[in-house]
Each structure stands twice: as C-alpha cells, then as structure tokens.
Design an enzyme around this catalytic site. Structure first.
Site, mmCIF file in Angstrom:
data_model
loop_
_atom_site.group_PDB
_atom_site.id
_atom_site.type_symbol
_atom_site.label_atom_id
_atom_site.label_comp_id
_atom_site.label_asym_id
_atom_site.label_seq_id
_atom_site.Cartn_x
_atom_site.Cartn_y
_atom_site.Cartn_z
ATOM 1 N N GLU A 1 -2.546 1.127 -9.299
ATOM 2 C CA GLU A 1 -1.355 1.976 -9.397
ATOM 3 C C GLU A 1 -0.155 1.128 -9.834
ATOM 4 O OE1 GLU A 1 -1.004 5.167 -6.015
ATOM 5 O OE2 GLU A 1 -2.226 3.541 -5.229
ATOM 6 N N ASN B 1 -3.101 6.637 -1.719
ATOM 7 C CA ASN B 1 -3.139 6.789 -0.264
ATOM 8 C C ASN B 1 -2.730 8.185 0.181
ATOM 9 O OD1 ASN B 1 -4.305 4.571 1.009
ATOM 10 N ND2 ASN B 1 -2.536 3.306 0.479
ATOM 11 N N SER C 1 0.820 -1.214 0.000
ATOM 12 C CA SER C 1 0.000 0.000 0.000
ATOM 13 C C SER C 1 0.850 1.259 0.000
ATOM 14 C CB SER C 1 -0.881 0.029 1.248
ATOM 15 O OG SER C 1 -1.667 -1.121 1.311
ATOM 16 N N HIS D 1 -0.348 -1.847 -7.306
ATOM 17 C CA HIS D 1 -1.190 -1.649 -6.119
ATOM 18 C C HIS D 1 -2.674 -1.645 -6.468
ATOM 19 C CE1 HIS D 1 -2.668 1.110 -2.682
ATOM 20 N NE2 HIS D 1 -2.728 -0.145 -2.315
HETATM 21 N N1 NAD Z 1 -6.498 -5.032 2.928
HETATM 22 C C1 NAD Z 1 -6.571 -3.977 2.141
HETATM 23 O O1 NAD Z 1 -7.571 -3.236 2.121
HETATM 24 C C2 NAD Z 1 -5.438 -3.677 1.188
HETATM 25 C C3 NAD Z 1 -5.674 -2.799 0.105
HETATM 26 C C4 NAD Z 1 -4.622 -2.553 -0.802
HETATM 27 C C5 NAD Z 1 -3.381 -3.127 -0.590
HETATM 28 N N2 NAD Z 1 -3.181 -3.973 0.490
HETATM 29 C C6 NAD Z 1 -1.866 -4.566 0.644
HETATM 30 O O2 NAD Z 1 -1.906 -5.929 0.216
HETATM 31 C C7 NAD Z 1 -1.006 -6.711 1.007
HETATM 32 C C8 NAD Z 1 -1.788 -7.824 1.669
HETATM 33 O O3 NAD Z 1 -2.813 -7.276 2.454
HETATM 34 P P1 NAD Z 1 -4.030 -8.167 2.994
HETATM 35 O O4 NAD Z 1 -4.945 -7.203 3.676
HETATM 36 O O5 NAD Z 1 -4.531 -9.048 1.915
HETATM 37 O O6 NAD Z 1 -3.245 -9.028 4.093
HETATM 38 P P2 NAD Z 1 -3.780 -10.280 4.924
HETATM 39 O O7 NAD Z 1 -3.067 -10.265 6.208
HETATM 40 O O8 NAD Z 1 -5.271 -10.335 4.918
HETATM 41 O O9 NAD Z 1 -3.263 -11.533 4.060
HETATM 42 C C9 NAD Z 1 -1.916 -11.843 3.908
HETATM 43 C C10 NAD Z 1 -1.788 -13.328 3.651
HETATM 44 O O10 NAD Z 1 -0.422 -13.607 3.361
HETATM 45 C C11 NAD Z 1 -0.087 -14.850 3.943
HETATM 46 N N3 NAD Z 1 1.371 -14.908 4.054
HETATM 47 C C12 NAD Z 1 2.176 -14.317 4.958
HETATM 48 N N4 NAD Z 1 3.460 -14.540 4.664
HETATM 49 C C13 NAD Z 1 3.473 -15.309 3.547
HETATM 50 C C14 NAD Z 1 4.501 -15.868 2.748
HETATM 51 N N5 NAD Z 1 5.785 -15.670 3.030
HETATM 52 N N6 NAD Z 1 4.161 -16.614 1.669
HETATM 53 C C15 NAD Z 1 2.850 -16.831 1.369
HETATM 54 N N7 NAD Z 1 1.824 -16.319 2.081
HETATM 55 C C16 NAD Z 1 2.133 -15.556 3.153
HETATM 56 C C17 NAD Z 1 -0.859 -14.875 5.256
HETATM 57 O O11 NAD Z 1 -1.038 -16.204 5.716
HETATM 58 C C18 NAD Z 1 -2.171 -14.194 4.864
HETATM 59 O O12 NAD Z 1 -3.151 -15.127 4.473
HETATM 60 C C19 NAD Z 1 -0.357 -5.730 1.994
HETATM 61 O O13 NAD Z 1 0.851 -5.294 1.472
HETATM 62 C C20 NAD Z 1 -1.372 -4.604 2.070
HETATM 63 O O14 NAD Z 1 -0.794 -3.384 2.449
HETATM 64 C C21 NAD Z 1 -4.185 -4.267 1.360
#
Ligand code: NAD
Length: 316
Positions: free
Chosen positions: A156, A195, A123, A144
C-alpha cells in the site's frame, strides 16, 4: 520535489518485517543498508535472510548465483548516519508506536539529503501526524508491506495530507521495479485499505464464533474453501458485479442491520489476551497448538503460498 531514481535504500529496524523488506529490494538490484538499535536483532536479520533465500532457492525462485548477489547487496550499518548515507529512500520498520516513529523521523529529517524520500511501514498510524513532526512533510509517505513481505505481492502507498505527488509516483515506480503490486490509498484513514477490509472480516468471524453460529474450523474453512478461494482472482466489488447489484441490494437490506458493529475489541479477545492465549506464539489462541511443531506448520504454509505465487504469475 525533484526525484532521482531509487538505487539505494536504508531499512531501519530489523525485527519481523525489516529483513524480508531488505531482501526484496536487494533481490531486484537495489543496494540496501540495514540498521537496528539492537545489534542482536541486526545479527539475527542476517540469519533470517539466509534462511529465506535458501527457501526461495529450494522453491526454484532464485538461483545460487542470485542468492550470493542478493546477499552482497545488503550491508549492515553500525549507526543511523551510516545507514542513510547516500540513500534515496529510507523506510522505517520500527515498532508501531507513534512517539518512536516521530522521534526517528525528526532525526532522519535532519541527517538525510533533502531529496531523500522518507517512508513508514506503519500498519495504520496517521502518515499526516508523522509528517507533522518534520520540516519537509512533503517527502514522507506510507509504504505498507504485508507479512511475510518476501511473499505477499501487494504494497500500500499511503498519501499523507502533504505528501508530494512526485514522491507517490517515485514509490509507485519502485514497487513495480521490485516486482510487487502497488495500491494507492488516497486518503490517510486509520488502517488504510488492507487492514480495514481485513478487520471487518475478522470482527464478523469472531462475533459468529462467539454467538456459537459455527466452530473456528468451519469459519476458517468457509473462507479458505469458499469466499476466500476466489479472492486472488475476483475482489469483493468484482464479486458484487458478478452476482448482480440487485441481489447485493436485496441481501444488504435485511443483512446489514444484523452484522456485527462492535466499537470495541470483542470481550472474548480481551479475556484471551489477559490469559496469555495469544495464538501461535503462546501455543493457544482460537486453536490449541499443544504438540504442534509451529516451525513446520509455518514452513508448510509458506511452501503453499510460494506455489500460489507461481500459479498466479506473481513471480517469473
Ligand atoms: N509484524 C507484522 O506482521 C507487520 C505487518 C505489516 C506492517 N508491520 C509494521 O511494521 C513495523 C515494524 O513491525 P515489526 O513487527 O517488524 O516490529 P518488531 O518489533 O518485530 O521490530 C522492530 C525493530 O525495530 C527496532 N527498533 C526500535 N526502535 C528503533 C530505532 N529508533 N532505530 C532502529 N531500530 C529500532 C527494534 O529493536 C526491533 O528489532 C510496525 O510499524 C508494524 O506495524 C508489521
């Protein structure tokens, strides 16, 4: 870098964002392998995918045969190696922790073919710092997606200091192919474009609430029925052009100095976080959700957003 057309993608991490990202690729003819270190998350991802596809079918955005085709293009992988085999693009969607991301990219850099593009859904963490952890930093790029990724049109593209222009072009082409809308962030600044803009607005909204200028409802209504209402048609710079630069200049001369400039998170937010008032997920945030069926609240919001997608011609 010499680019081949992106036909196979690996999505690493299937928490909140991963399943939706996989769905969009698969819906648009791309073969996807999904992997998560937590096998339960991987199983849950299939349920999320099925639910979301059903939502799209009900909204008339996808036919029954297309649902089956989309499902069949997404395969679960039981290891990182299996997930990235033959992938032209690997996108990481793991937690927003720099150390986790750099460790994963260091592994990916070793096991992926030299022509494979590595992308991060971060993000706002630095693409350049992530790329410094690998031997071929030119192949790492920010991609992104916005939540929920099955709905929000924009993605993005963030260019790190060493990202190859050919990689940026390949991701741009891919985003158009999956019928999303690319924006290019030419400098790897914290928070990128979306953001930074969103947090500027949120910081002011919280300051106004804190100072008792208006209620949470009225602040949100001001955006939903006012300023934000025109945003899908006219962005802030188009709005300035419409109003006139002279007006903007005059207003900013007296208003800018009064706008919130806090360097830290607002104390009220810190207090709420410590109290466990985290919003929808805890039942209380700026609003009290006691007695509210959160699932139906979100379902209704998604339905309205799907209608908007159609009205704004973001889907056929
Ligand atoms: N949640 C949002 O609204 C949102 C929006 C845009 C961007 N993002 C970005 O996307 C990314 C993920 O966010 P999220 O909310 O989906 O996170 P999340 O915590 O819901 O999911 C992350 C997943 O990754 C898995 N994981 C952790 N380490 C791992 C590895 N080494 N190999 C494989 N799997 C692994 C975890 O088990 C988990 O299921 C972050 O960088 C976040 O900033 C999130």
């Amino acid at each position: 870098m010499v680019m081949t057309e992106i036909k196979k993608v690996a999505v690493i991490g299937t928490g909140t964002m991963g399943p939706g990202i996989a769905q969009v690729f698969a819906r648009n003819g791309i073969t996807v392998r999904i992997f998560d270190i937590d096998s339960e998350k991987l199983s849950e991802a299939r349920i999320t995918l099925d639910n979301n596809l059903e939502l799209f079918r009900q909204a008339g955005l996808i036919t029954e045969p297309e649902v089956s085709e989309t499902r069949s293009r997404i395969q679960n992988a039981s290891s990182l190696d299996e997930a990235v085999e033959e992938a032209n693009l690997v996108i990481e969607v793991i937690p927003e922790v720099m150390e986790l991301k750099t460790a994963l990219f260091a592994d990916l850099d070793k096991i992926c073919d030299p022509g494979t593009i590595l992308a991060t859904n971060t993000s706002g963490l630095s693409i350049t710092t992530m790329a410094a952890a690998i031997e071929k930093p030119e192949r790492l790029v920010g991609m992104h997606w916005w939540n929920p990724p099955i709905i929000i049109p924009v993605i993005e593209i963030i260019k790190g200091e060493k990202t190859d222009d050919a990689v940026v072009r390949a991701i741009d082409n891919l985003i158009r192919k999956i019928k999303k809308v690319p924006v290019l962030v030419q400098k790897d600044v914290p928070g990128f474009l979306g953001n930074r803009l969103q947090y500027a607005l949120m910081r002011e909204a919280i300051a106004l609430l804190n100072e008792g200028v208006a209620s949470a409802e009225d602040i949100d209504t001001m955006i939903k029925a006012g300023i934000g209402f025109k945003f899908p048609i006219m962005g802030p710079l188009e709005t300035i052009d419409m109003a006139g630069l002279d007006i903007y200049y005059k207003v900013s001369q007296y208003l800018n100095k009064d706008l919130d400039k806090s360097q830290e998170a607002a104390p009220v937010v810190e207090t709420m976080v410590h109290k466990g008032d985290l919003g929808l997920k805890s039942g209380k945030g700026f609003y009290d959700y006691t007695g509210t069926d959160i699932k139906s609240l979100m379902g209704e919001r998604i339905k309205k957003l799907l209608l908007l997608l159609k009205d704004l011609d973001y889907v056929e």
